[in-house]
Design a protein around this motif. Structure first.
Motif, PDB file in Angstrom:
ATOM      1  N   GLN A 176     -13.198  13.543  -0.792  1.00 21.32           N
ATOM      2  CA  GLN A 176     -11.990  13.372  -1.602  1.00 21.32           C
ATOM      3  C   GLN A 176     -12.242  13.793  -3.037  1.00 21.32           C
ATOM      4  O   GLN A 176     -11.486  14.554  -3.622  1.00 21.32           O
ATOM      5  N   LEU A 233       0.834  -1.210   0.000  1.00 25.50           N
ATOM      6  CA  LEU A 233       0.000   0.000   0.000  1.00 25.50           C
ATOM      7  C   LEU A 233       0.863   1.251   0.000  1.00 25.50           C
ATOM      8  O   LEU A 233       0.632   2.198  -0.766  1.00 25.50           O
ATOM      9  N   TRP A 277       4.475   5.635  -5.254  1.00 22.80           N
ATOM     10  CA  TRP A 277       4.422   5.619  -6.715  1.00 22.80           C
ATOM     11  C   TRP A 277       3.538   6.759  -7.236  1.00 22.80           C
ATOM     12  O   TRP A 277       3.859   7.432  -8.207  1.00 22.80           O
ATOM     13  N   GLN A 278       2.436   6.961  -6.532  1.00 27.65           N
ATOM     14  CA  GLN A 278       1.514   8.014  -6.966  1.00 27.65           C
ATOM     15  C   GLN A 278       2.147   9.397  -6.890  1.00 27.65           C
ATOM     16  O   GLN A 278       1.747  10.315  -7.606  1.00 27.65           O
ATOM     17  N   ASP A 322      -3.344  11.545  -0.352  1.00 27.48           N
ATOM     18  CA  ASP A 322      -3.689  10.127  -0.267  1.00 27.48           C
ATOM     19  C   ASP A 322      -2.729   9.384   0.645  1.00 27.48           C
ATOM     20  O   ASP A 322      -3.139   8.557   1.471  1.00 27.48           O
ATOM     21  N   ARG A 357      -2.284  16.524  -9.387  1.00 25.46           N
ATOM     22  CA  ARG A 357      -2.156  15.091  -9.132  1.00 25.46           C
ATOM     23  C   ARG A 357      -1.213  14.818  -7.966  1.00 25.46           C
ATOM     24  O   ARG A 357      -1.515  14.015  -7.081  1.00 25.46           O
ATOM     25  N   ALA A 413       2.500   1.825  -3.274  1.00 30.40           N
ATOM     26  CA  ALA A 413       1.594   2.467  -4.223  1.00 30.40           C
ATOM     27  C   ALA A 413       1.481   3.956  -3.926  1.00 30.40           C
ATOM     28  O   ALA A 413       1.466   4.796  -4.843  1.00 30.40           O
ATOM     29  N   ALA A 434      -2.742  15.691  -4.666  1.00 35.11           N
ATOM     30  CA  ALA A 434      -3.728  14.678  -4.286  1.00 35.11           C
ATOM     31  C   ALA A 434      -3.039  13.406  -3.817  1.00 35.11           C
ATOM     32  O   ALA A 434      -3.467  12.777  -2.847  1.00 35.11           O
ATOM     33  N   ALA A 435      -1.950  13.045  -4.505  1.00 36.13           N
ATOM     34  CA  ALA A 435      -1.224  11.831  -4.120  1.00 36.13           C
ATOM     35  C   ALA A 435      -0.661  11.973  -2.716  1.00 36.13           C
ATOM     36  O   ALA A 435      -0.724  11.045  -1.905  1.00 36.13           O
ATOM     37  N   TYR A 452     -10.058  16.628  -4.486  1.00 34.78           N
ATOM     38  CA  TYR A 452      -8.983  16.208  -5.380  1.00 34.78           C
ATOM     39  C   TYR A 452      -9.163  16.785  -6.783  1.00 34.78           C
ATOM     40  O   TYR A 452      -8.203  17.048  -7.495  1.00 34.78           O
TER      41      TYR A 452
END
Lengths: 861, 580
Positions: A654, A563, A569-570, A670, A663, A566, A666-667, A658
């Motif tokens: 969200q 998790l 990565w985002q 997150d 991006r 990821a 937002a990442a 978002y």
């Protein structure tokens, strides 16, 4: 076809050659017959298993062999009757001190012998398990005696003419012996040898009123009650002189404190099989127990009413083994009592007499009891002339018969349990008995049974024992339970992995990678399970034992690693992410070692924090408290709950927020949310654990417990190797066979691959996924070698993850080679094979039907 | 064939959401990573397992160095087999004596509270009563690699570790230095091994032949008694013949025994005098030595030689020492023969059944029900087939055969117990669904147009099947058979009930009439693994053998599977090429 017009209107010029026609005919016949036979053969498996297992549930079979008047049977009621293994000779002890032997075939007397010079015994005892009898006399003496059949083979030339002319199976009385021609053609001579020993307790006391005999390891234990109301125990030590072969006996006597009851004479005195208890019983059902094992208790340690409903006691004897006491009353009921170690026992030896079972006869008093000397079979005679053959453990009535000449005065089972004799009114009746499989009542196989010495009814599997005396326990439930436990834990591990991996392979992997990876995982299916079992037991189990805390922690850290991976990565800018997309699987692969590494580091830390520094001692219940122990159990639950709750509560917020952000922002949000979620899950776990611990609940017991090296955790993991490839392949096939136009339409409508997978593909393929899980389940149920080698094979019922079990399949593999053909044990193993067969066949059929329906639907879409 | 979409975020609707945060949620990145993680775990499991088996299986025969370790309780000589660390109890160091405590403290400090220990294979079982010993590092006062330390693999008692002192011929020292003794040993090695092999041949083959003759005569006498009655002249004659045979055998036995004694005496002349780490001298007759090498003097080439020799022995020889040493040749042989007999039994029936279901039976609910049943049979646990095989083949059919044809041998069963034939039949039942399903698929894959073309040319149904359908379907059928063989070769559970044994003295195929003995019980690689891992008394010494056997079994099964995959791929290509 050979003649006639073809549609062109011209006659065919040549006929089909005969050879072709014959070949066609023959091939059709052969293939139809062979193919149909092969298909039928498949069904034979089930029918054969059924055919072997079914006789288990048939009752016993009795055939009357003889019912003859016994000439010369003088009065004097028989105290005891017995027969030999071949059922040629019968003999009875009469109350007047004589022993009468007779030929069982026609009741003709062989001899009658006065056994004692000093006159009739005043008391006698014939326990089943001891193989000898005890007699008490008017002068206070006590003697032991035995009657045994000696077998010898007579050479043909020494035999008389009448004997020589015997056909196979026939028998003839010769003097005091009986000669029979065996099936092999030899002449077998059977003669009863009676031996009475010198008095163990010398004469010179009051007359012995009641006597009882038990056999402890050191020697016989004899209890006597004499006319002076003295209850005494005599411990006999027998020594055999190796030179002369003579046996000398030393007797040590002790007096038990006994207070006579006014107005009632005790009617039975008994000593338990191992000589550790003395029982005295009255006709009104009162029973007192003296314990010879408990020090310092001279008086009775326990008093019980054997007939609480006011019935009178008419028969009381120990069954084979000397533990179960069978009490027959005047209303035709038989109750089985034995001493069980229980918490609520008042007696100093910790035992309490319990009525474990009640067997019902006809409503007439019990007049005689006869026990088998090798099993728990019992024959009971009743006042109305009925004789029942019963089994003590299963409580089953196997057969019932009615005597013509009134109530049986004595009944006996032949030594091999293959015959029944009953004496009544000067007649002797003999039946051939085929007891078949008395232990195997459905209730005894699948319901809890109160076995001898157990504190409560229980499911127990114990199919073999060292001696004939101990009770065999054929409870299949521990094995069924073990099978379910193995299946559950392996599915818990294997199903999520296999399904998720199938989703990833089918939806997010490039076709090239998929073509390489799928066969690799399918390769796993071809690993022989004996290899997996061996690795589980000799490599993985020892390693796992060293690293239990780390393994527990890894259930959290490994998913968390993916998790967070990821999340990181985002954070990559969109363009970079797109460029690096090819490397995503490699990065994914890196997250696994990260998670495992974190577990290795955090494991010892968690052990110190939660389990007082030593997990195994904690599991054993030696150290630490309950509160922290809940954490590892609750954390996955709380994690999943948080993972479900946060998006649900926040998704609208969200989406709104978002949409306006970049991006990367937002990442980052997150990732922050993920961190908040983790903390929230940890906090929730802590709070819940504190709550449960505060309530006094301890996870140790039902779910976790003492750590064994061969346990469900290891089996679950290794069984994963067996079931993951199956579930994975079928699930992946199901996902891949969702029609391509659905996928194309969804992507075309603007859905991301993830949205397509979750909302379109998975729901469509759901029934295919279900059938994949069912087939995996079927494989887990029947897996043999892995559980045989890695599960420890103790048939216990316990959900503890850290303990082993025994499955039906492993049990068959272990016990089948030792089972005697056509024995009860053999047939019960066939029954368990049938259960396995039925379980897997059912699971697979359901899966197959669901799969076919899914396929049809998928094609219709 | 459907093709999974190529997943790249770049392909997602780019115009509307690229660069904004909302697309982030739609991509479900974290959950996708979770699914990917599952795949990674699965792959790691299978690759890790294969790597483990490969590494352990390949390395176990490699000759390692021999170390000599001095401790306060004497010194030991042996090979280090594995190392582990453990966390001692708090009071542990306090209970140690002087120097050991100091060393332990140093170790504890260096390893962060842990101690290390090594398992040393010390051998010399008849002297020490143990094969292995744990040596903790803090116990070690000194460590060396003696140049002449010899590893001796023996016929019995396991390995021996020691330094050669002399080689004795007829009890007299013929070589006094390690070097000379070793040289002399190398000279005599071949001759003694040849003697040993001859002696073994005499013991098993020649003695066996005589025994068989006597037994055959006895059986003939018993058969005559059963057939003509014990008093008949035929039986009388047969009894006399048996008597004569057993008397004649006495002479032969004496002759063979004399020959064996002669060889034994020739071999017993040579003894190797070894001295153990504790200084005990031990004479080892050369006849008992299977292999010896000075482990610390070997160059890489010589090590490779020992390694290959051990593999050779493993593949071609019979097991020794309760299966924990020597080879697995009988097990390989048993596995192969059993699998072949199984395929011979399963192929015709599987193909017949598939032809029946696909070509002859009328399609309908009955046929689809039968098809489901056949499919499901593949999921029935193998142990159930074992139970069936034991009850049906061994006890009922085998028992009947014994009554009819082998009554002279009763009560000893011939076919009435587990054996190769019954095991093969049981497994063929187990693998039947695999062949049926594969054949049906192959038959279905033959295009209907080809059948129709054949009929149109006037061929009959059987001609069509034989000339057109079966040749096309053949690769598919073969794939099915190979898959069935792979499944059959790896299956163990049913074999435990129907005839696999830990040690079979005779192979099911040999040079004794009638050459094929399908009633004999046999050894099997899978069962060998189970037996070595679980029933072995010296399980630590058996471990290398288990790993190599495992490697061998996996190699066989994997080869069969890969062959099937390759064949299937070829088959597909051929069909794609030739569709019309």
């Amino acid at each position: 076809m050979t003649t006639g017009l073809s549609f062109t209107g011209r006659r065919r010029r040549r006929n089909t050659s005969r050879a072709v026609l014959v070949a066609d005919r023959v091939a059709r016949g052969l293939i139809t017959v062979g193919g149909a036979l092969t298909v039928v053969q498949v069904l034979t498996v089930m029918i054969f298993l059924l055919w072997v297992a079914l006789p288990l549930f048939r009752g016993a079979h009795l055939t009357a062999v003889a019912n003859t008047q016994r000439p010369g049977a003088s009065g004097g009621s028989p105290l005891h009757v017995a027969t030999d293994e071949q059922q040629l000779l019968g003999w009875e002890f009469l109350a007047d001190g004589r022993l009468a032997a007779f030929a069982l075939a026609d009741g003709s007397p062989l001899f009658v012998r006065e056994l004692f010079r000093e006159g009739a015994p005043t008391a006698a005892a014939f326990p089943v398990q001891a193989g000898r009898a005890a007699f008490g006399f008017a002068d206070g003496a006590v003697r032991l005696g035995s009657a045994e059949v000696a077998t010898a083979y007579v050479p043909e030339d020494e035999a008389s003419g009448a004997v020589r002319n015997l056909v196979a199976g026939a028998a003839l009385a010769v003097g005091e012996a009986i000669v029979q021609r065996t099936r092999e053609g030899q002449l077998r001579r059977e003669e009863l040898l009676v031996e009475i020993q010198a008095p163990l307790v010398p004469a010179g006391g009051p007359a012995v009123r009641l006597i009882a005999l038990g056999e402890s390891q050191a020697g016989p234990v004899i209890a006597t009650l004499d006319d002076g109301d003295r209850l005494a125990v005599h411990f006999v030590r027998e020594r055999r002189n190796p030179l002369t072969g003579e046996t000398t006996a030393q007797t040590r006597s002790a007096t038990l404190s006994y207070t006579p009851r006014t107005g009632a004479e005790p009617a039975w005195l008994l000593v338990s099989g191992h000589g550790d208890d003395v029982y005295l019983a009255w006709r009104d059902g009162t029973l007192q127990r003296w314990s010879l094992a408990a020090a310092g208790a001279a008086g009775p340690v326990e008093t019980v009413d054997l007939t609480p409903d006011g019935a009178g006691l008419t028969a009381l004897r120990f069954a084979n083994g000397g533990v179960s006491l069978v009490a027959g009353d005047d209303r035709g009921r038989l109750r089985v009592w034995f001493g069980a170690r229980r918490e609520e026992a008042m007696a100093p030896d910790g035992k309490q007499l319990v009525a474990a079972r009640e067997l019902r006869g006809p409503s007439a008093g019990v007049t005689a009891l006869g026990f088998s000397s090798r099993t728990r079979l019992l024959a009971a005679g009743f006042a109305d002339g009925t004789v029942d053959v019963l089994h003590l453990t299963s409580g089953r009535r196997l057969a019932r018969l009615r005597l013509s000449g009134g109530a049986a005065t004595a009944v006996a089972l032949a030594p091999k349990d293959d015959g029944l004799i009953a004496l009544a009114d000067g007649r002797v009746a003999r039946w051939r008995l085929d007891a078949r499989h008395p232990e195997a009542a459905p209730a005894a196989l699948f319901a809890p049974v109160w076995y001898e010495g157990y504190p409560a009814p229980a499911h127990v599997w114990q199919s073999s024992s060292a001696t004939d005396e101990s009770e065999l326990k054929f409870g299949l439930m521990p094995l069924v339970f073990g099978t379910l436990k193995a299946t559950l834990y392996s599915l818990l591990f294997g199903v999520p992995l296999a399904l998720l991996a199938a989703v990833f392979t089918s939806e997010f992997l490039s076709p090239a990678a998929r073509a390489r990876i799928k066969p690799t995982i399918e390769l796993m299916a071809s690993l022989p399970s004996v290899v997996l079992g061996f690795l589980a037991a000799l490599v993985i189990a020892p390693v796992a034992e060293q690293a239990v805390p780390a393994i527990l922690v890894s259930f959290v850290t490994v998913p968390a690693a993916f998790l967070y991976g990821a999340g990181l990565w985002q954070l990559l800018p969109h363009r970079t992410g797109a460029r690096l997309a090819r490397w995503r699987p490699a990065l994914l692969a890196l997250a696994l070692p990260a998670g495992v590494g974190a577990a290795a580091v955090l494991g010892p830390f968690a052990e110190r924090l939660l389990f007082a520094g030593d997990l195994k001692l904690w599991l054993d219940g030696q150290i630490g408290g309950a509160t922290a122990g809940w954490a590892p159990l609750l954390l996955p639950l709380c994690g999943v709950a948080t993972a479900l709750a946060i998006p649900r509560g926040l998704s609208r917020w969200q989406r709104r927020r978002y949409a306006g952000w970049t991006r990367t922002r937002a990442a980052a949000a997150d990732l922050g949310l993920l961190a908040v979620g983790s903390v929230a899950a940890l906090a929730a776990t802590g709070a819940l654990a504190a709550l449960l611990g505060g309530l006094g609940l301890d996870p140790r017991g039902p779910l976790v417990g003492t750590y064994m090296q061969r346990n469900s955790l290891v089996v679950g993991f290794v069984m994963g190797f067996a079931i993951i490839p199956i579930i994975y392949t079928i699930a992946e096939d199901a996902l891949a066979s969702v029609p391509e136009h659905l996928r194309a339409a969804s992507l075309g409508a603007g859905a991301t691959p993830w949205q397509t997978a979750v909302r379109i593909i998975i729901p469509t393929a759901m029934s295919g996924l279900f059938s994949a899980v069912m087939i995996g389940l079927g494989r887990a149920v029947g897996e043999t070698m892995i559980v045989l080698m890695a599960a420890g094979n103790t048939p216990i019922m316990d959900w503890n993850v850290f303990d082993g079990f025994r499955t039906l399949s492993a049990n068959i593999a272990v016990e089948m080679p030792e089972a005697v053909r056509d024995s009860t044990h053999y047939r019960i193993l066939f029954l368990s094979a049938l259960v396995l067969f039925a379980m897997t066949f059912l699971l697979n059929t359901v899966a197959e039907i669901v799969r076919l329906r899914f396929r049809k639907r998928a094609f219709e879409l | 064939m459907s093709v999974a979409p190529h997943c790249r975020p770049a392909r997602a609707p780019r115009r509307a959401t690229a660069g904004t945060g909302a697309s982030l949620l739609a991509h479900g990145e974290p959950l996708m990573w979770l699914t990917g993680g599952a795949l990674v775990i699965c792959l790691a499991m299978i690759l890790g397992l294969l790597a483990l088996v490969l590494a352990r299986g390949l390395s176990s025969f490699w000759p390692g160095p021999v170390v000599r370790v001095e401790t306060a309780r004497g010194s030991i000589l042996g090979e280090v087999t594995r190392t582990e660390t453990w966390r001692p109890d708090p009071g542990f160091v306090a209970g140690l004596a002087g120097e050991e405590a100091d060393r332990a403290r140093v170790q504890l400090a260096r390893r962060g509270g842990e101690l290390r220990r090594r398992l040393v294979r010390t051998g010399n079982y008849e002297l020490t009563g143990e094969h292995f010993r744990w040596i903790a590092d803090h116990e070690v006062a000194g460590e060396s690699r003696p140049p002449w330390a010899l590893v001796v693999e023996r016929v019995a008692w396991g390995r021996f570790y020691g330094e050669p002192r002399a080689l004795l011929v007829d009890g007299e020292p013929a070589a006094q230095t390690p070097e000379a003794a070793w040289r002399l040993y190398r000279e005599r090695e071949g001759e003694i091994a040849a003697n040993r092999a001859r002696r073994r041949r005499l013991e098993t083959r020649d003695m066996g032949a005589v025994n068989r003759r006597v037994e055959a005569a006895r059986l003939a006498a018993r058969a005559a008694e059963l057939k003509h009655g014990p008093d008949s002249p035929v039986a009388e004659r047969a009894r006399h013949a048996a008597q004569a045979a057993s008397e004649g055998a006495e002479g032969e036995f004496a002759r063979i025994r004399a020959e064996i004694d002669r060889l034994g005496a020739a071999n017993a002349r040579y003894e190797l005098l070894l001295v153990t780490a504790e200084g005990v001298e031990k004479r080892l007759p050369l006849a008992e030595i299977v292999r010896a090498y000075p482990a610390n003097r070997l160059g890489p080439g010589q090590r490779l030689g020992v390694y290959l020799a051990r593999w050779g022995e493993f593949l071609a020889d019979e097991p020794r020492e309760a299966n924990s040493e020597g080879g697995v040749f009988p097990a390989i042989f048993g596995t192969v023969v059993m699998t072949l007999v199984m395929s011979l039994a399963v192929l015709p029936f599987g193909v017949l059944a598939a032809l029946f279901l696909r070509e002859y039976a009328k399609a309908g609910p009955v046929v689809s029900a039968v098809r489901i049943a056949v499919n499901n049979l593949a999921g029935v646990p193998s142990i159930v087939f074992g139970v069936f095989g034991l009850g049906f083949f061994c006890y009922i059919i085998g028992g009947t055969l014994d009554q009819l044809f082998f009554s002279a041998r009763l009560p000893a069963p011939t076919y009435g117990t587990g054996g190769l034939f019954w095991a093969s039949l049981t497994l063929s039942l187990l693998t039947l669904p695999v062949v049926i399903v594969a054949t049906e698929e192959a038959l279905a894959a033959v295009p209907g147009s080809m059948r129709e073309g054949s009929y149109a040319c006037g061929a009959s149904k059987w001609q069509t099947i034989r000339r057109i359908v079966l040749p096309r379907a053949m690769p598919g059928i073969l794939t099915g058979m190979i898959l069935a063989m792979a499944r059959g070769a790896g299956e163990v559970a049913p074999l435990m009930l129907v005839g696999a044994v830990k040690l079979a003295p005779e192979l099911p195929l040999d040079g004794v009439f009638p050459f094929v003995h399908p009633e004999r019980s046999f050894m099997h690689l899978g069962f060998h693994i189970y037996d070595l891992g679980f029933q072995s008394q010296n399980s630590e010494a058996a471990k290398p053998m288990v790993f190599t056997t495992t490697l061998l079994l996996i190699a066989i099964v994997a080869t069969l599977n890969i062959a099937a995959v390759w064949l299937r791929r070829r088959l597909r290509r051929r069909f794609q090429d030739s569709q019309f």
